[in-house]
Design a protein around this motif. Structure first.
Motif, PDB file in Angstrom:
ATOM      1  N   PHE A   1       0.830  -1.211   0.000  1.00 20.19           N
ATOM      2  CA  PHE A   1       0.000   0.000   0.000  1.00 20.19           C
ATOM      3  C   PHE A   1       0.866   1.263   0.000  1.00 20.19           C
ATOM      4  O   PHE A   1       0.604   2.202  -0.754  1.00 20.19           O
ATOM      5  N   ILE A   2       1.913   1.269   0.813  1.00 18.10           N
ATOM      6  CA  ILE A   2       2.818   2.433   0.862  1.00 18.10           C
ATOM      7  C   ILE A   2       3.523   2.605  -0.488  1.00 18.10           C
ATOM      8  O   ILE A   2       3.671   3.721  -0.992  1.00 18.10           O
ATOM      9  N   GLY A   3       3.937   1.505  -1.100  1.00 17.65           N
ATOM     10  CA  GLY A   3       4.553   1.574  -2.418  1.00 17.65           C
ATOM     11  C   GLY A   3       3.600   2.118  -3.467  1.00 17.65           C
ATOM     12  O   GLY A   3       3.984   2.923  -4.318  1.00 17.65           O
ATOM     13  N   TYR A   4       2.355   1.700  -3.410  1.00 14.99           N
ATOM     14  CA  TYR A   4       1.341   2.192  -4.335  1.00 14.99           C
ATOM     15  C   TYR A   4       1.139   3.698  -4.172  1.00 14.99           C
ATOM     16  O   TYR A   4       1.055   4.429  -5.159  1.00 14.99           O
ATOM     17  N   LEU A   5       1.075   4.165  -2.933  1.00 13.66           N
ATOM     18  CA  LEU A   5       0.916   5.605  -2.690  1.00 13.66           C
ATOM     19  C   LEU A   5       2.115   6.391  -3.215  1.00 13.66           C
ATOM     20  O   LEU A   5       1.952   7.470  -3.797  1.00 13.66           O
TER      21      LEU A   5
ATOM     22  N   GLN B   1       2.095   9.261  -6.186  1.00 15.83           N
ATOM     23  CA  GLN B   1       2.673  10.588  -5.974  1.00 15.83           C
ATOM     24  C   GLN B   1       3.711  10.902  -7.055  1.00 15.83           C
ATOM     25  O   GLN B   1       3.754  12.013  -7.581  1.00 15.83           O
ATOM     26  N   ALA B   2       4.547   9.931  -7.384  1.00  8.50           N
ATOM     27  CA  ALA B   2       5.568  10.140  -8.416  1.00  8.50           C
ATOM     28  C   ALA B   2       4.919  10.412  -9.769  1.00  8.50           C
ATOM     29  O   ALA B   2       5.334  11.321 -10.497  1.00  8.50           O
ATOM     30  N   ARG B   3       3.899   9.639 -10.131  1.00  5.27           N
ATOM     31  CA  ARG B   3       3.208   9.866 -11.407  1.00  5.27           C
ATOM     32  C   ARG B   3       2.554  11.231 -11.437  1.00  5.27           C
ATOM     33  O   ARG B   3       2.554  11.918 -12.456  1.00  5.27           O
ATOM     34  N   SER B   4       1.971  11.641 -10.327  1.00  2.00           N
ATOM     35  CA  SER B   4       1.340  12.953 -10.243  1.00  2.00           C
ATOM     36  C   SER B   4       2.375  14.066 -10.440  1.00  2.00           C
ATOM     37  O   SER B   4       2.118  15.043 -11.152  1.00  2.00           O
TER      38      SER B   4
END
Length: 139
Positions: free
Chosen positions: A19-23, A27-30
């Protein structure tokens, strides 16, 4: 009972990590998308042209053992897309040879010398027109 507890703790830790990796990925894509939008706005507003030469770096060196004083040089002139040229001048006692090589996407279309690669790398990193000096081995 103890094994079951450790299994549950392991599963919860694993799910939390995913879940932390997904977040972090979101954030990086954003952030990347925000940078793309900002660059597009600058190009449209006339404040930035990705095809204009904007990064320049110079690498001076002694190419030949007979000449000292770092009179030989490679100049990289790169645009925002990583395209451009590297202009190299090898200075000897009785002659000077000048070469130009194309750079596409930050890489030479032909093999680059170590000094030419250093100039391209310095330009891509935005080190500016400052001389990127490095002691080169005589050829």
């Amino acid at each position: 009972m103890l094994v079951t507890t450790w299994v549950i703790v392991g599963v919860v830790a694993g799910i939390s990590g995913v879940f932390i990796g997904y977040l972090a990925l979101r954030q990086a894509r954003s952030t990347v998308e925000e940078c793309r939008r900002m660059l597009s706005r600058q190009v449209v507003a006339g404040r930035g042209d990705l095809k204009a030469v904007r990064d320049v770096a110079v690498c001076r060196y002694d190419a030949l053992s007979e000449m000292t004083g770092r009179l030989s040089f490679s100049v990289a002139m790169i645009n925002g897309l990583g395209d451009g040229i590297v202009l190299t001048s090898i200075n000897g006692r009785s002659e000077t040879r000048t070469y130009v090589r194309a750079v596409v996407g930050g890489k030479g279309e032909q093999p680059l010398s170590p000094e030419e690669e250093q100039a391209v790398r310095a330009a891509r990193l935005g080190h500016g027109p400052l001389v990127a000096s490095r002691a080169a081995e005589p050829r």
